[in-house]
Scaffold this active site. Structure first.
Site, PDB file in Angstrom:
ATOM      1  N   GLN B 141     -45.088  43.664  50.266  1.00  0.00           N
ATOM      2  CA  GLN B 141     -43.855  43.340  50.968  1.00  0.00           C
ATOM      3  C   GLN B 141     -42.668  43.539  50.038  1.00  0.00           C
ATOM      4  O   GLN B 141     -42.692  43.113  48.887  1.00  0.00           O
ATOM      5  CB  GLN B 141     -43.901  41.867  51.425  1.00  0.00           C
ATOM      6  CG  GLN B 141     -42.561  41.184  51.512  1.00  0.00           C
ATOM      7  CD  GLN B 141     -42.224  40.711  52.910  1.00  0.00           C
ATOM      8  OE1 GLN B 141     -43.028  40.779  53.825  1.00  0.00           O
ATOM      9  NE2 GLN B 141     -41.016  40.221  53.079  1.00  0.00           N
ATOM     10  N   ARG B 143     -38.012  44.013  50.101  1.00  0.00           N
ATOM     11  CA  ARG B 143     -36.755  44.214  50.810  1.00  0.00           C
ATOM     12  C   ARG B 143     -35.895  45.221  50.051  1.00  0.00           C
ATOM     13  O   ARG B 143     -34.885  45.671  50.547  1.00  0.00           O
ATOM     14  CB  ARG B 143     -35.959  42.902  50.842  1.00  0.00           C
ATOM     15  CG  ARG B 143     -36.479  41.846  51.754  1.00  0.00           C
ATOM     16  CD  ARG B 143     -35.371  40.876  52.041  1.00  0.00           C
ATOM     17  NE  ARG B 143     -34.306  41.578  52.760  1.00  0.00           N
ATOM     18  CZ  ARG B 143     -33.693  41.117  53.840  1.00  0.00           C
ATOM     19  NH1 ARG B 143     -34.028  39.961  54.310  1.00  0.00           N
ATOM     20  NH2 ARG B 143     -32.745  41.796  54.439  1.00  0.00           N
ATOM     21  N   ASN B 144     -36.277  45.478  48.799  1.00  0.00           N
ATOM     22  CA  ASN B 144     -35.407  46.231  47.900  1.00  0.00           C
ATOM     23  C   ASN B 144     -36.076  47.527  47.465  1.00  0.00           C
ATOM     24  O   ASN B 144     -37.273  47.689  47.646  1.00  0.00           O
ATOM     25  CB  ASN B 144     -35.118  45.381  46.658  1.00  0.00           C
ATOM     26  CG  ASN B 144     -34.385  44.110  47.011  1.00  0.00           C
ATOM     27  OD1 ASN B 144     -33.440  44.130  47.788  1.00  0.00           O
ATOM     28  ND2 ASN B 144     -34.837  42.994  46.463  1.00  0.00           N
ATOM     29  N   GLY B 237     -46.948  37.694  44.579  1.00  0.00           N
ATOM     30  CA  GLY B 237     -46.552  37.494  43.192  1.00  0.00           C
ATOM     31  C   GLY B 237     -45.902  36.141  42.997  1.00  0.00           C
ATOM     32  O   GLY B 237     -46.192  35.181  43.702  1.00  0.00           O
ATOM     33  N   ARG B 238     -45.019  36.098  42.071  1.00  0.00           N
ATOM     34  CA  ARG B 238     -44.323  34.875  41.725  1.00  0.00           C
ATOM     35  C   ARG B 238     -43.284  34.528  42.780  1.00  0.00           C
ATOM     36  O   ARG B 238     -42.573  35.405  43.236  1.00  0.00           O
ATOM     37  CB  ARG B 238     -43.655  35.131  40.375  1.00  0.00           C
ATOM     38  CG  ARG B 238     -43.286  33.933  39.576  1.00  0.00           C
ATOM     39  CD  ARG B 238     -42.605  34.407  38.296  1.00  0.00           C
ATOM     40  NE  ARG B 238     -43.536  34.532  37.196  1.00  0.00           N
ATOM     41  CZ  ARG B 238     -43.529  33.712  36.145  1.00  0.00           C
ATOM     42  NH1 ARG B 238     -42.664  32.731  36.084  1.00  0.00           N
ATOM     43  NH2 ARG B 238     -44.399  33.898  35.175  1.00  0.00           N
ATOM     44  N   ASP B 239     -43.241  33.277  43.172  1.00  0.00           N
ATOM     45  CA  ASP B 239     -42.237  32.767  44.118  1.00  0.00           C
ATOM     46  C   ASP B 239     -42.108  33.656  45.366  1.00  0.00           C
ATOM     47  O   ASP B 239     -41.005  34.035  45.764  1.00  0.00           O
ATOM     48  CB  ASP B 239     -40.868  32.617  43.445  1.00  0.00           C
ATOM     49  CG  ASP B 239     -39.915  31.732  44.260  1.00  0.00           C
ATOM     50  OD1 ASP B 239     -38.689  31.944  44.194  1.00  0.00           O
ATOM     51  OD2 ASP B 239     -40.412  30.861  44.998  1.00  0.00           O
ATOM     52  N   HIS B 240     -43.217  33.962  45.959  1.00  0.00           N
ATOM     53  CA  HIS B 240     -43.243  34.823  47.139  1.00  0.00           C
ATOM     54  C   HIS B 240     -42.519  34.144  48.301  1.00  0.00           C
ATOM     55  O   HIS B 240     -42.780  32.983  48.604  1.00  0.00           O
ATOM     56  CB  HIS B 240     -44.699  35.116  47.524  1.00  0.00           C
ATOM     57  CG  HIS B 240     -44.833  36.091  48.648  1.00  0.00           C
ATOM     58  ND1 HIS B 240     -44.977  37.443  48.447  1.00  0.00           N
ATOM     59  CD2 HIS B 240     -44.826  35.912  49.991  1.00  0.00           C
ATOM     60  CE1 HIS B 240     -45.071  38.058  49.615  1.00  0.00           C
ATOM     61  NE2 HIS B 240     -44.983  37.161  50.573  1.00  0.00           N
ATOM     62  N   ALA B 241     -41.646  34.880  48.946  1.00  0.00           N
ATOM     63  CA  ALA B 241     -40.885  34.405  50.117  1.00  0.00           C
ATOM     64  C   ALA B 241     -40.071  33.151  49.823  1.00  0.00           C
ATOM     65  O   ALA B 241     -39.721  32.398  50.736  1.00  0.00           O
ATOM     66  CB  ALA B 241     -41.814  34.160  51.310  1.00  0.00           C
TER      67      ALA B 241
END
Lengths: 58, 337
Positions: B141, B143-144, B237-241
């Site tokens: 996933q 956005r960038n 990964g880290r701090d997903h969503a």
């Protein structure tokens, strides 16, 4: 292929059948209506696309 | 969903009939006068001019949701009731009448019309996976635009699970200030796929939804629909969503072990950490695999710094961005001047 959640087949809520689709469109023109929230619209798109299958209910 | 089912999903990811669903799905309205007592209602799209009909609902119920119920759901789903949290604010900004019933959907809103080359339904992605002949599939996933850290993360995941392909699955939607327009982002990702991945091993696709920023709970929802689209593995990964400091760095990974009902999901989570180019090892590594490294041992650039460089026609170092990707992004920034 990995199975969809909770079912053997994916159940998208988009109306693929052209006859049914056109009939629904026509009917919708005369139904009472409400503008839903952006979140609810996103939910409907996800349900339509089969992403939230087998959820049927908004 | 009915309020009862929504509360069940909030509390323990299960509806009243025991079906698994990670988050409440509610159609909350401010005003139901027009539709009281009606059996079939047309649901109009708030995001498209003229508010065309998006779906038709067979009304099961219109229920009023109490403040206590809203608070309960907010707590369980977002892990906070802080109205500074963008997801909480959006959830609570809706009305308090829950309209529930089965729906039939007539279109895919602006997601399909504005992003025709990228938007896909889960049906389409399943079909394309079959066409590719893929059996083990990783999904990612974003956005960038993807820089080398993301490219390598996908490759690490693909190697680890011996994947046939990766589905880059982007959240499509309205731009926030500073966002790269979707066509530019997509072009950059497609160029990366063309030049740096084996042929026919990358699908570049997107979906439409209003992000919850609910961290761990949203990660479970993400896994849910990536399984529905045919993916066997999903990178978290880290701090997903997540957003801000609301969630622990790896809460979105541990929730799968601690809270998701046994057997609810077949998709496997590839648990990842930040990736970055190691100056010591001359390659991109996962930070948890380099515990002896300090920050200075990595090529790290903040999002702000990257935008600044690109905006000034300066390509980030090749350890950070592929030159062909940087070129596409710089060409876009040039059009802004």
């Amino acid at each position: 292929m990995i199975k969809p959640i909770g079912s053997d087949t994916l159940q998208p809520l988009f109306v693929y059948d052209t006859g049914e689709h056109q009939a629904l469109r026509r009917e919708a023109e005369s139904l009472p209506s409400v503008v839903i929230s952006s979140q609810a619209a996103g939910n409907a798109v996800m349900m339509g696309g089969g992403y939230f299958s087998p959820l049927k209910v908004s | 969903m009915t309020v009862g089912d929504a509360l069940g999903c909030a509390e323990h990811m299960k509806m009243s009939d025991g079906s698994f669903f990670p988050v409440p799905i509610l159609c909350l309205l401010e005003d139901v006068e027009e539709i009281r007592g009606k059996q079939r209602v047309a649901l109009r799209d708030p995001n498209v001019d003229g508010n065309p009909v998006l779906a038709v609902i067979d009304v099961n119920a219109i229920e009023e949701v109490s403040d206590a119920e809203m608070k309960r759901m907010t707590e369980k789903v977002y892990g906070t009731t802080d109205e500074e949290h963008p997801g909480v604010a959006a959830f609570l900004s809706q009305g308090r009448y829950a309209l529930s019933g089965p729906i039939k959907v007539l279109n895919f809103s602006y997601f399909q019309t504005d992003f025709p080359d990228t938007f896909r339904t889960a049906v389409e992605i399943r079909n394309e996976i079959v066409e590719h002949g893929w059996r083990t599939i990783v999904s990612f996933q974003t956005r960038n635009p993807m820089h080398r850290a993301h490219e390598e993360l996908c490759k690490m995941a693909m190697d680890a699970v011996k994947a046939d392909g990766v589905v880059v699955h982007m959240l499509l939607g309205k731009l926030k200030p500073g966002d790269i327009p979707a066509p530019v982002r997509d072009a950059a990702i497609r160029k990366m796929a063309e030049l740096y991945f084996p042929p026919n091993s990358v699908m570049v696709t997107g979906y439409g939804f209003d992000m919850l920023y609910a961290g761990p709970r949203e990660a479970v929802l993400h896994a849910y629909f990536r399984q529905n689209m045919g993916s066997t593995h999903f990178i978290i990964g880290r701090d997903h969503a997540g957003v801000g400091d609301y969630y622990g760095a790896f809460d979105a990974q541990t929730i799968f072990d601690e809270e998701v009902p046994e057997g609810a999901l077949d998709i496997q989570i590839f648990k990842a950490d930040h990736t970055a180019y190691s100056k010591k090892l001359n390659k991109v590594v996962m930070m948890r695999d380099a515990p002896d490294h300090s920050k200075e041992d990595f090529v790290l650039l903040s999002g702000t710094k990257v935008r600044e460089m690109l905006g000034n026609g300066i390509a980030p170092p090749p350890e950070f961005s592929r030159p062909e990707v940087a070129e596409i992004l710089m060409a876009y920034y040039k059009t802004l001047t």
